[in-house]
Design an enzyme around this catalytic site. Structure first.
Site, short mmCIF file in Angstrom:
data_model
loop_
_atom_site.label_atom_id
_atom_site.label_comp_id
_atom_site.label_asym_id
_atom_site.label_seq_id
_atom_site.Cartn_x
_atom_site.Cartn_y
_atom_site.Cartn_z
N HIS A 132 6.27 12.65 -2.06
CA HIS A 132 7.46 11.83 -2.26
C HIS A 132 7.35 11.26 -3.68
CE1 HIS A 132 10.83 9.34 -0.82
NE2 HIS A 132 10.33 8.40 -1.61
N ASP A 163 3.05 16.87 5.18
CA ASP A 163 3.23 17.25 3.77
C ASP A 163 4.71 17.54 3.53
OD1 ASP A 163 3.02 17.99 1.17
OD2 ASP A 163 2.00 19.90 1.55
O1 9MR Z 1 11.54 6.26 -2.49
C1 9MR Z 1 11.17 5.01 -1.96
C2 9MR Z 1 9.67 4.83 -2.00
O2 9MR Z 1 9.22 4.82 -3.33
C3 9MR Z 1 9.26 3.59 -1.26
O3 9MR Z 1 7.84 3.51 -1.14
C4 9MR Z 1 9.86 3.57 0.13
C5 9MR Z 1 9.54 2.31 0.90
O4 9MR Z 1 9.99 1.17 0.24
O5 9MR Z 1 11.26 3.70 0.06
C6 9MR Z 1 11.70 4.89 -0.55
O6 9MR Z 1 13.07 4.91 -0.61
C7 9MR Z 1 13.72 5.18 0.60
C8 9MR Z 1 14.44 3.94 1.06
O7 9MR Z 1 13.52 2.92 1.39
C9 9MR Z 1 15.32 4.26 2.26
N1 9MR Z 1 16.22 5.32 1.96
C10 9MR Z 1 15.54 6.56 1.58
C11 9MR Z 1 14.68 6.33 0.35
C12 9MR Z 1 13.89 7.60 0.01
O8 9MR Z 1 14.69 8.61 -0.41
#
Ligand code: 9MR
Ligand code: G3I
Ligand code: ZN
Length: 571
Positions: free
Chosen positions: A497, A542
């Site tokens: 991610h 993964d």
């Molecule tokens: O991409 C975000 C990641 O960096 C963070 O750790 C995570 C938790 O705060 O959140 C991710 O973003 C998500 C968001 O919280 C909810 N909608 C989907 C996002 C990811 O695409």
């Protein structure tokens, strides 16, 4: 070491069985980077049918060593029945793989004295890839891994009590997102600066191919400085430090230069607007920087020291202003309800750097309340830096003898218990079932760091060996037979991610990044697909969408960098 019969085979026996040329099986788990020549070398085998024998072959297929698998042990954290294959007697440098009749063959790995140097290079250089505010290009080694200058505009958010533009360019993107957070920068840069302080002979000459390379300063310090300069810009005029600089919400999976959301300096929403945890972390880190950079850039070192002391003064007035996202802000919180450990860390680093009475006095009046933090479970983390405070005090030669003795005693006791627990763990790692939290791979690495610091306070080869066992897990000797570092080892994870990895055209993710790892909390929708009854070490996917298990982050890579540097002298 267990009593396992190992037989060195004579050449004629080679012909007996042809090498297994099938694809490697995940049932045989090795450190896919490798093992140091004289260190213990163990692979793990986990299959429905128990095996009895194993063979180590050279990459060309010649039998090098044959041994017996240890009796199976149950590993409740993964649900695996694990048999150890101990091939420690093989000490010759080379490329090898393992073969188990009826089960298959492993991925290849190396044995050698410099076996972790490429891993260190990739893990440390990954910070260059995280740079914000400048165009980045990993160069001919990784063609196509680049991005344009990003997040060049910035402004004060309403929650800061200030208005107007404030670009404050630079720093590292925190993780898979493009936010920049002082608290997480604190433990990250602290751990990296300690890597230099403790293992300088091993890291100071490594060229990281940075824009600054060749300027006379070691590249590890050139890279860390990129984030320190940004952190300095997060200090307000009164000495307090803003908690974070991020957009209000996370952007889509786009390259950083495409992210046009305003990069806000975000405050607590009311007086004094800055947070004590961010201020304490900055004070600690800038105190380290003041001593580390002095031989290379005395002016910068002096600037860091001034920033540290101003932050310390602010903390005197505001010891526990905590941070929560203000209304309308949904990016990372790094909210920590107790900033007193950050303050203790600041006192300890300032005492070590300046020998100033006030810092020494503060530390000695408060440290005993934190000794329980040096324990065999829950190592240091972004929210708990008390260990760093205690250790830096004890690593210094000039401190109070009674305090140093108490810290050393507790560090040794905790390390002894960690070693003992690791020896009875199926994968020989230091993890407890409760440690499989968000960023659990950093818990593994931080246990490794804890053991190496204990070794510095009281040398014991078991501490270094157990640190290595934790490293083996991260590099492939785990239930998934997966290297948790991108582009490292023959079977690395591939779908972090991580916005640049997801948005660019390259088939592989950006190199050198440590996955967050298994997380029993399953706090994202992708992870919810996994059964709640899975054992904790199996709670991992993964997949790019699985941000609670497969994001990457600067504070997770840092103890990996420390660990790789620290074990490398252990030949
Ligand atoms: O991409 C975000 C990641 O960096 C963070 O750790 C995570 C938790 O705060 O959140 C991710 O973003 C998500 C968001 O919280 C909810 N909608 C989907 C996002 C990811 O695409
Ligand atoms: O410590 C407790 C443990 O005792 C308990 O058993 C367990 C149960 O789930 O929870 C543990 O706490 C977790 C904590 O991480 C551990 O550090 C929380 O549940 C979990 O929500 C928390 O996750 C944090 C996450 O942000 C969400 O806030 C991670 O630590 C933190 O590394 C992560 O950081 C994010 C930034 O906010 C934004 N940028 C990306 C970065 C990495 O994902
Ligand atoms: Zn950026």
């Amino acid at each position: 070491m267990r009593s396992i019969v190992l037989l060195l085979l004579a050449a004629p026996a080679l012909a007996a069985a042809p090498p297994d040329t099938a694809a490697p099986t995940t049932e045989i788990k090795v450190d896919q980077v490798g093992y140091l020549n004289s260190a213990p070398k163990v692979a793990m085998v986990s299959s429905k049918t128990a095996g009895t024998d194993f063979t180590v072959r050279s990459a060309k297929g010649a039998v090098t060593l044959r041994g017996k698998l240890a009796p199976p042990v149950d590993d409740p954290d993964s649900g695996d029945r694990v048999q150890a294959a101990n091939f420690s007697r093989l000490t010759k440098s080379g490329r090898y793989y393992l073969e188990v009749p009826g089960i298959g063959r492993s991925w290849e790995f190396s044995i050698g004295p410099e076996v972790y140097s490429r891993a260190w290079y990739l893990a440390m250089r990954s910070y260059y890839g995280q740079r914000c505010g400048i165009a980045v290009d990993l160069g001919p080694e990784f063609p196509g891994y680049k991005h344009d200058a990003c997040h060049l505009e910035g402004a004060y958010h309403a929650s800061s009590g200030k208005t107007g533009p404030y670009p404050n360019r630079g720093g590292w993107h925190d993780a898979g997102d493009y936010g920049r957070y002082v608290v997480n920068s604190g433990i990250t840069t602290g751990t990296l600066l300690w890597t230099f302080e403790m293992f300088a002979p091993r890291v100071k000459n490594v060229k990281l191919n940075l824009p600054e390379s060749g300027n006379g300063t070691p590249d590890i310090l050139n890279e860390i400085r990129w984030n320190l300069d940004w952190m300095l810009g997060m200090q307000d005029e009164d000495g307090g430090v803003w908690h974070k600089q991020t957009s209000e919400q996370f952007c889509a999976f786009i390259m950083p230069e495409k992210d046009r959301l305003v990069s806000y300096v975000i405050g607590t929403g009311s007086e004094p607007f800055k947070s004590s945890c961010a201020t304490g972390d900055l004070a600690a880190v800038m105190a380290i920087a003041a001593r580390v950079y002095k031989p290379f850039d005395a002016e910068f070192a002096a600037k860091c020291l001034r920033a540290s002391e101003r932050a310390w003064d602010w903390l005197d007035q505001h010891p526990n202003v905590t941070f929560r996202n203000p209304a309308g802000v949904g990016t990372g919180g790094y909210g920590d309800g107790d900033c007193s450990d950050e303050r203790l860390w600041a006192a300890a680093e300032l005492a070590r750097t300046t020998r100033g009475d006030r810092y020494q006095r503060y530390f000695l009046e408060h440290y005993s309340g934190y000794l329980k933090s040096i324990r065999p479970t829950q190592p240091q983390s972004w929210a708990n830096v008390a260990n760093l405070a205690l250790w830096t005090y004890a690593l210094d030669s000039g401190g109070d003898a009674a305090a140093v003795a108490a810290i050393r005693r507790d560090s040794v006791a905790a390390a002894d218990q960690i070693v003992e627990r690791s020896q009875s763990n199926g994968y020989r790692i230091s993890m407890t079932s409760r440690d499989y939290i968000w960023g659990s791979n950093s818990v593994v690495a931080n246990y490794g760091m804890q053991l190496l610091v204990a070794n510095a306070l009281h040398a014991n080869p078991h501490y270094v060996e157990t640190a290595l066992e934790n490293l083996h897990y991260l590099l492939g000797r785990n239930t998934f037979s997966l290297s948790f570092v991108t582009q490292l080892g023959a079977n690395p994870f591939r779908h972090p991610h991580h916005r640049p990895s997801g948005a660019d055209d390259n088939p592989e993710p950006w190199p050198g990044l440590l996955s967050g790892g298994p997380n029993r909390g399953r706090q994202d929708p992708a992870m919810q697909k996994l059964a709640a009854t899975l054992p904790p070490a199996k709670m991992y996917l993964d997949e790019q969408a699985a941000y609670a298990a497969n994001e990457v982050a600067i504070n997770w890579n840092a103890p990996l960098v420390f660990l790789l540097a620290g074990v490398s002298g252990g030949k």
